[in-house]
Design a protein around this motif. Sequence first.
Motif, mmCIF file in Angstrom:
data_model
loop_
_atom_site.group_PDB
_atom_site.id
_atom_site.type_symbol
_atom_site.label_atom_id
_atom_site.label_comp_id
_atom_site.label_asym_id
_atom_site.label_seq_id
_atom_site.Cartn_x
_atom_site.Cartn_y
_atom_site.Cartn_z
ATOM 1 N N ASN A 67 0.816 -1.211 0.000
ATOM 2 C CA ASN A 67 0.000 0.000 0.000
ATOM 3 C C ASN A 67 0.852 1.264 0.000
ATOM 4 N N SER A 68 2.000 1.193 0.682
ATOM 5 C CA SER A 68 2.781 2.408 0.936
ATOM 6 C C SER A 68 3.735 2.787 -0.184
ATOM 7 N N TRP A 69 4.369 1.783 -0.838
ATOM 8 C CA TRP A 69 5.435 2.170 -1.772
ATOM 9 C C TRP A 69 4.928 2.940 -2.993
ATOM 10 N N PRO A 70 3.721 2.641 -3.548
ATOM 11 C CA PRO A 70 3.254 3.511 -4.637
ATOM 12 C C PRO A 70 3.037 4.956 -4.166
ATOM 13 N N MET A 71 2.484 5.098 -2.932
ATOM 14 C CA MET A 71 2.296 6.451 -2.403
ATOM 15 C C MET A 71 3.633 7.108 -2.099
ATOM 16 N N MET A 72 4.623 6.293 -1.715
ATOM 17 C CA MET A 72 5.967 6.837 -1.500
ATOM 18 C C MET A 72 6.540 7.364 -2.808
ATOM 19 N N LEU A 105 -9.190 5.493 -3.366
ATOM 20 C CA LEU A 105 -8.071 4.670 -3.821
ATOM 21 C C LEU A 105 -7.286 4.102 -2.642
ATOM 22 N N LYS A 106 -7.169 4.903 -1.592
ATOM 23 C CA LYS A 106 -6.412 4.467 -0.422
ATOM 24 C C LYS A 106 -7.128 3.327 0.311
ATOM 25 N N ILE A 107 -8.425 3.485 0.574
ATOM 26 C CA ILE A 107 -9.155 2.493 1.362
ATOM 27 C C ILE A 107 -9.402 1.216 0.564
ATOM 28 N N SER A 108 -9.452 1.323 -0.773
ATOM 29 C CA SER A 108 -9.624 0.132 -1.603
ATOM 30 C C SER A 108 -8.276 -0.483 -1.975
ATOM 31 N N GLU A 109 -7.195 0.092 -1.413
ATOM 32 C CA GLU A 109 -5.831 -0.410 -1.582
ATOM 33 C C GLU A 109 -5.408 -0.461 -3.051
ATOM 34 N N LYS A 110 -5.761 0.588 -3.784
ATOM 35 C CA LYS A 110 -5.331 0.742 -5.175
ATOM 36 C C LYS A 110 -4.507 2.022 -5.289
ATOM 37 N N GLY A 119 -0.813 4.219 4.160
ATOM 38 C CA GLY A 119 -0.753 2.817 3.781
ATOM 39 C C GLY A 119 -1.335 1.903 4.844
ATOM 40 N N TRP A 120 -1.248 2.332 6.080
ATOM 41 C CA TRP A 120 -1.768 1.546 7.201
ATOM 42 C C TRP A 120 -3.275 1.703 7.365
ATOM 43 N N THR A 121 -3.832 2.836 6.944
ATOM 44 C CA THR A 121 -5.242 3.150 7.171
ATOM 45 C C THR A 121 -6.202 2.056 6.686
ATOM 46 N N PRO A 122 -6.104 1.580 5.422
ATOM 47 C CA PRO A 122 -7.038 0.540 4.997
ATOM 48 C C PRO A 122 -6.871 -0.764 5.762
ATOM 49 N N ILE A 123 -5.639 -1.074 6.185
ATOM 50 C CA ILE A 123 -5.392 -2.285 6.972
ATOM 51 C C ILE A 123 -6.088 -2.169 8.321
ATOM 52 N N PHE A 124 -6.034 -0.973 8.909
ATOM 53 C CA PHE A 124 -6.679 -0.739 10.199
ATOM 54 C C PHE A 124 -8.191 -0.925 10.103
ATOM 55 N N PHE A 125 -8.835 -0.253 9.138
ATOM 56 C CA PHE A 125 -10.288 -0.338 9.029
ATOM 57 C C PHE A 125 -10.741 -1.756 8.684
ATOM 58 N N ASP A 126 -9.980 -2.437 7.843
ATOM 59 C CA ASP A 126 -10.310 -3.818 7.500
ATOM 60 C C ASP A 126 -10.169 -4.713 8.731
#
Length: 331
Positions: free
Chosen positions: A16-21, A149-154, A280-287
């Motif tokens: 999740n994080s490296w594309p945003m990085m 895009l963030k919450i759907s991990e895309k 990157g952690w946000t969608p993992i947390f909510f899921d």
Amino acid sequence: MYKNQPPLSLSRLTGNSWPMMAGYLANSISGFVVFVILLNNLSSTEYGLIVLYSTTVVFIGLVGSGGLQGALEGKFHHYLDLDQMDDFLSTSFATSSIFMIIVVSLTFFLSLLHDPFENSGDFPYLSIIAMACIASIFTSHTSLGTSLLKISEKTFGIAAISILSSIVSVILAYLLLIHLDFGIKGALFTLLITRVLIGISYSIVVFRKISIFSFNSKIAKSIIVFGFPLMLTAATSTITNLGDRFVIESLMGASDVGVYNAGYQFFAVALSLGIVVVNGWTPIFFDGMAKDPSNKRIFSDFASIGSSLGALGFLTFITIFNLFQGSILPD
């Protein structure tokens, strides 16, 4: 203590994080290039006016979004499970658009009645606040599209838009400020066009996720109730972090705002590094919370990673500052 609770998935966090990085690095590099172009082609007063304009855009965007991007992240998995994603996304899109139009229109007309900035008359075309309202029209769509895009991990979509907008901003800054020598008007058009293009891109992202448009008043009420406190929190935090520019302008003038913000830019680079991983952690947390609300290990694991990244961000700040101090930055 966390024996029966699943650990934080590092591969998922990294994915999740490296594309945003990558998008963050593109934004940072282009932002720094544009920053140097502005400093070398504008007076300190003109640069200070651009800073006030950009800060006002951020604040109007936060208020106008109504915190609905937070509601989208918080309720995404709930409506996904209920198979009501079309209703949820189309209602969120319509509600955020209406909210932003109301806030922008009200702010625009109030700015015509009273302009709090002393140097606003030196700003091209309209006042600083009025021009900021124009740039803020698509901000709610930007927030909504980013959160989707963030919450759907895309997050590849976020990276693509960030990289393309970064390239556009550098090209525009070069053409309008260096090649055509438009001065503060060139800086204004660079920021305005880039922001509008980003807003349109994220509007398309949300549109493509909706099969059938509909408006559900019950969902609208739910996301407003959920998002409004988040908006107040974000607005208060923004006032705390960026409000000093308005105080400096009021007490000392736009020129001193420019000098102050030039130094602040280095700190902002280090701060943003941690935000990328939090996103990157946000969608993992909510899921994770949707599956097991008692799972506390996800907090513990992320806190350990976050602390390490905080130290890395601080070292990045020190390195960049020492690297560029007294070289390409004007006195």
